[in-house]
Design an enzyme around this catalytic site. Sequence first.
Site, PDB file in Angstrom:
ATOM      1  N   LYS A  95       0.848  -1.203   0.000  1.00 43.36           N
ATOM      2  CA  LYS A  95       0.000   0.000   0.000  1.00 43.36           C
ATOM      3  C   LYS A  95       0.881   1.249   0.000  1.00 43.36           C
ATOM      4  O   LYS A  95       0.668   2.173  -0.782  1.00 43.36           O
ATOM      5  CB  LYS A  95      -0.891  -0.001   1.237  1.00 43.36           C
ATOM      6  CG  LYS A  95      -1.505   1.349   1.580  1.00 43.36           C
ATOM      7  CD  LYS A  95      -2.384   1.302   2.801  1.00 43.36           C
ATOM      8  CE  LYS A  95      -1.659   1.491   4.084  1.00 43.36           C
ATOM      9  NZ  LYS A  95      -1.382   2.889   4.453  1.00 43.36           N
ATOM     10  N   ASN A  96       1.911   1.254   0.847  1.00 44.71           N
ATOM     11  CA  ASN A  96       2.706   2.472   1.034  1.00 44.71           C
ATOM     12  C   ASN A  96       3.748   2.702  -0.043  1.00 44.71           C
ATOM     13  O   ASN A  96       4.462   3.698  -0.022  1.00 44.71           O
ATOM     14  CB  ASN A  96       3.354   2.481   2.429  1.00 44.71           C
ATOM     15  CG  ASN A  96       2.317   2.697   3.516  1.00 44.71           C
ATOM     16  OD1 ASN A  96       1.173   3.022   3.213  1.00 44.71           O
ATOM     17  ND2 ASN A  96       2.700   2.492   4.764  1.00 44.71           N
ATOM     18  N   CYS A 114      -4.392  12.514  13.381  1.00 39.06           N
ATOM     19  CA  CYS A 114      -5.073  11.217  13.282  1.00 39.06           C
ATOM     20  C   CYS A 114      -4.818  10.512  14.603  1.00 39.06           C
ATOM     21  O   CYS A 114      -4.148  11.029  15.489  1.00 39.06           O
ATOM     22  CB  CYS A 114      -4.555  10.414  12.095  1.00 39.06           C
ATOM     23  SG  CYS A 114      -2.940   9.754  12.385  1.00 39.06           S
ATOM     24  N   ARG A 144       0.925  14.511  13.359  1.00 42.30           N
ATOM     25  CA  ARG A 144       1.517  14.237  12.033  1.00 42.30           C
ATOM     26  C   ARG A 144       1.500  15.453  11.110  1.00 42.30           C
ATOM     27  O   ARG A 144       0.839  15.484  10.081  1.00 42.30           O
ATOM     28  CB  ARG A 144       0.796  13.053  11.391  1.00 42.30           C
ATOM     29  CG  ARG A 144       0.919  11.799  12.235  1.00 42.30           C
ATOM     30  CD  ARG A 144       0.181  10.647  11.651  1.00 42.30           C
ATOM     31  NE  ARG A 144       0.861  10.121  10.468  1.00 42.30           N
ATOM     32  CZ  ARG A 144       0.350   9.144   9.730  1.00 42.30           C
ATOM     33  NH1 ARG A 144      -0.828   8.654  10.017  1.00 42.30           N
ATOM     34  NH2 ARG A 144       1.001   8.695   8.677  1.00 42.30           N
ATOM     35  N   ASP A 197       5.155   0.385  12.045  1.00 42.62           N
ATOM     36  CA  ASP A 197       3.915  -0.240  11.561  1.00 42.62           C
ATOM     37  C   ASP A 197       3.796  -1.691  11.990  1.00 42.62           C
ATOM     38  O   ASP A 197       2.768  -2.313  11.727  1.00 42.62           O
ATOM     39  CB  ASP A 197       3.833  -0.140  10.039  1.00 42.62           C
ATOM     40  CG  ASP A 197       3.618   1.294   9.594  1.00 42.62           C
ATOM     41  OD1 ASP A 197       3.760   1.572   8.395  1.00 42.62           O
ATOM     42  OD2 ASP A 197       3.338   2.141  10.465  1.00 42.62           O
ATOM     43  N   ARG A 240      -8.349  -0.554   5.034  1.00 42.67           N
ATOM     44  CA  ARG A 240      -7.548   0.507   4.398  1.00 42.67           C
ATOM     45  C   ARG A 240      -6.243  -0.061   3.865  1.00 42.67           C
ATOM     46  O   ARG A 240      -5.707   0.410   2.876  1.00 42.67           O
ATOM     47  CB  ARG A 240      -7.219   1.613   5.406  1.00 42.67           C
ATOM     48  CG  ARG A 240      -8.393   2.421   5.853  1.00 42.67           C
ATOM     49  CD  ARG A 240      -7.947   3.604   6.672  1.00 42.67           C
ATOM     50  NE  ARG A 240      -6.987   4.431   5.917  1.00 42.67           N
ATOM     51  CZ  ARG A 240      -6.519   5.583   6.383  1.00 42.67           C
ATOM     52  NH1 ARG A 240      -6.881   6.018   7.566  1.00 42.67           N
ATOM     53  NH2 ARG A 240      -5.671   6.304   5.670  1.00 42.67           N
TER      54      ARG A 240
HETATM   55  C1  EPZ Z   1       4.594   6.865   6.476  1.00 44.23           C
HETATM   56  O1  EPZ Z   1       3.834   7.908   7.041  1.00 44.23           O
HETATM   57  C2  EPZ Z   1       3.648   5.677   6.349  1.00 44.23           C
HETATM   58  N1  EPZ Z   1       2.548   6.033   5.450  1.00 44.23           N
HETATM   59  C3  EPZ Z   1       3.128   5.293   7.730  1.00 44.23           C
HETATM   60  O2  EPZ Z   1       2.325   4.127   7.580  1.00 44.23           O
HETATM   61  C4  EPZ Z   1       4.317   4.945   8.621  1.00 44.23           C
HETATM   62  O3  EPZ Z   1       3.855   4.649   9.917  1.00 44.23           O
HETATM   63  C5  EPZ Z   1       5.285   6.150   8.667  1.00 44.23           C
HETATM   64  O4  EPZ Z   1       5.687   6.507   7.337  1.00 44.23           O
HETATM   65  C6  EPZ Z   1       6.548   5.855   9.475  1.00 44.23           C
HETATM   66  O5  EPZ Z   1       7.204   4.761   8.907  1.00 44.23           O
HETATM   67  C7  EPZ Z   1       2.765   6.031   4.112  1.00 44.23           C
HETATM   68  O6  EPZ Z   1       3.847   5.762   3.629  1.00 44.23           O
HETATM   69  C8  EPZ Z   1       1.590   6.390   3.257  1.00 44.23           C
HETATM   70  P1  EPZ Z   1       6.689  10.222   8.499  1.00 44.23           P
HETATM   71  P2  EPZ Z   1       4.423   9.415   7.043  1.00 44.23           P
HETATM   72  O7  EPZ Z   1       6.570  11.496   7.734  1.00 44.23           O
HETATM   73  O8  EPZ Z   1       5.288   9.636   5.872  1.00 44.23           O
HETATM   74  C9  EPZ Z   1       7.003  13.491  11.926  1.00 44.23           C
HETATM   75  C10 EPZ Z   1       0.446   2.804   7.813  1.00 44.23           C
HETATM   76  O9  EPZ Z   1       0.139   2.170   8.818  1.00 44.23           O
HETATM   77  N2  EPZ Z   1       6.878  14.487  10.838  1.00 44.23           N
HETATM   78  O10 EPZ Z   1       7.823   9.303   8.175  1.00 44.23           O
HETATM   79  O11 EPZ Z   1       3.263  10.317   7.254  1.00 44.23           O
HETATM   80  C11 EPZ Z   1       5.736  12.653  12.081  1.00 44.23           C
HETATM   81  O12 EPZ Z   1       4.808  13.320  12.910  1.00 44.23           O
HETATM   82  C12 EPZ Z   1       0.944   4.217   7.934  1.00 44.23           C
HETATM   83  O13 EPZ Z   1       0.459   2.332   6.647  1.00 44.23           O
HETATM   84  C13 EPZ Z   1       6.912  15.841  11.155  1.00 44.23           C
HETATM   85  O14 EPZ Z   1       7.038  16.218  12.316  1.00 44.23           O
HETATM   86  O15 EPZ Z   1       5.328   9.412   8.343  1.00 44.23           O
HETATM   87  C14 EPZ Z   1       6.269  11.387  12.707  1.00 44.23           C
HETATM   88  O16 EPZ Z   1       6.405  11.580  14.104  1.00 44.23           O
HETATM   89  C15 EPZ Z   1       0.683   4.755   9.312  1.00 44.23           C
HETATM   90  N3  EPZ Z   1       6.794  16.762  10.154  1.00 44.23           N
HETATM   91  C16 EPZ Z   1       7.660  11.239  12.079  1.00 44.23           C
HETATM   92  O17 EPZ Z   1       8.006  12.534  11.578  1.00 44.23           O
HETATM   93  C17 EPZ Z   1       6.657  16.384   8.834  1.00 44.23           C
HETATM   94  O18 EPZ Z   1       6.581  17.267   7.951  1.00 44.23           O
HETATM   95  C18 EPZ Z   1       7.719  10.249  10.921  1.00 44.23           C
HETATM   96  O19 EPZ Z   1       6.652  10.566  10.062  1.00 44.23           O
HETATM   97  C19 EPZ Z   1       6.620  15.005   8.533  1.00 44.23           C
HETATM   98  C20 EPZ Z   1       6.745  14.078   9.551  1.00 44.23           C
END
Ligand code: EPZ
Length: 417
Positions: A22-23, A117, A122, A305, A397
């Site tokens: 999915k990701n 969420c 996030r 995850d 999802r």
């Molecule tokens: C991706 O989300 C995945 N989703 C998530 O999977 C996964 O849990 C996550 O990466 C971590 O591996 C997809 O790929 C569609 P991040 P993403 O940006 O990119 C902070 C699932 O279950 N952050 O790597 O949104 C954020 O809050 C989902 O399939 C900022 O502060 O995650 C988090 O604490 C859930 N500012 C950390 O970084 C930003 O601009 C990592 O988030 C971006 C992120």
Amino acid sequence: MEKIRVVGGSPLEGTVRISGAKNASLPDLCAALLTDEPVVLTNVPEVRDIRTMGRVLSALGATVEFRVGGTVEVRTSDITSIEAPYDLVKTMRASVLVLGPLLAREGRARVSLPGGCAIGDRPINLHLQALTKMGAEIAVEHGYVEARADRLRGAEISFETVSVTGTENLMMAAALAEGETVIGNAACEPEVSDLAALLVAMGARVEGAGTSTVRVSGVEHLGGARHQVIPDRIETGTYIAACAIAGGEIEIQRCVPGHLRAVIEKLRQTGVRIEEGPGNLRVRAPRQLQPSDIRTLPHPGFPTDMQAQYMALMTQASGTTTVTETIFENRFMHVAELERMGADIRVDGRTAVIKGSTPLSGAQVMATDLRASACLVLAGLAARGETVVDRVYHLDRGYYRIDEKLRGLGADIERLT
Ligand code: EPZ
């Protein structure tokens, strides 16, 4: 509202096939916005988030054709809108992945802020800071990101926090920018590498994907491509955990063991027998699981995850396990539900201490996010009696027919409509 009913006690046996990631599919679909030629993706999982992304792309003017067997063709001969509307973005945060491609292709984008969420607020501040460094003018008002850039310029960027979709958004923006973009502290997840492979097939110049420094040299034009999406490493890890908690022996087909090295090594430490093949795994549950601590980390560390699924498993280990969640600030929503089934878990900030092994009893439980739902289904496989998991749309999802696949392995599980 559909529910899933599981009656615990049946060991698993047989073979299960892993679906596409999915990701990886989500950024790959957005990459199709970068060209007016058709992009064909195969092995796309037919899950809810993919349909949602199809609606987002259609709202922008793309033609999205879902064919049988997980093939999706996206044709964006021209962008007719540059707005990703709130009602779609609020249901799926990954919609923010249209931001980079829209800026690169059209020079304008209006994308709703995703909002928080269940697992955390996030934000997307890192995406916006990086795009600003590439010359985008960005304003945030009325809950929307308003962005414009006549032509994005390559820049030297270093993410202060590793961000998977942040890295992906930047790669897509940089693919058509003027000059070279260097992304430091880039995410190394296999899904980032899968996007890079698609971009290169479209004519982009990307080096270093899968490492923490990605270099993208902008080109004038990107063409169509055909690309097979990688298997889902989190779905793979979920079925290893399912066998470990339910008992028995299964074969997992169409997976890439190298994409979940940390998960395989950790589960071996708990006593799970895992034999690797070129594109498959043979998993055998131990008579008694052993505790082993985890800290979730960006790839190649233990993936966040898989944290909830692992916690369910450790309720059955003979001893105490510490789980530390370093990626999200609120990803322990499944703890209260596991406790209702009899688990003994104490949470202190980002650390949970699980005392095992505790016999679990089936209960009515509710899911809060995709992986928490999977955790509760796994707990139900080991619990005495019947567990009914509510809000199953979370599961749908990101998991393709998880009830059918588990039933095919001998689990006593059914979907209640
Ligand atoms: C991706 O989300 C995945 N989703 C998530 O999977 C996964 O849990 C996550 O990466 C971590 O591996 C997809 O790929 C569609 P991040 P993403 O940006 O990119 C902070 C699932 O279950 N952050 O790597 O949104 C954020 O809050 C989902 O399939 C900022 O502060 O995650 C988090 O604490 C859930 N500012 C950390 O970084 C930003 O601009 C990592 O988030 C971006 C992120």
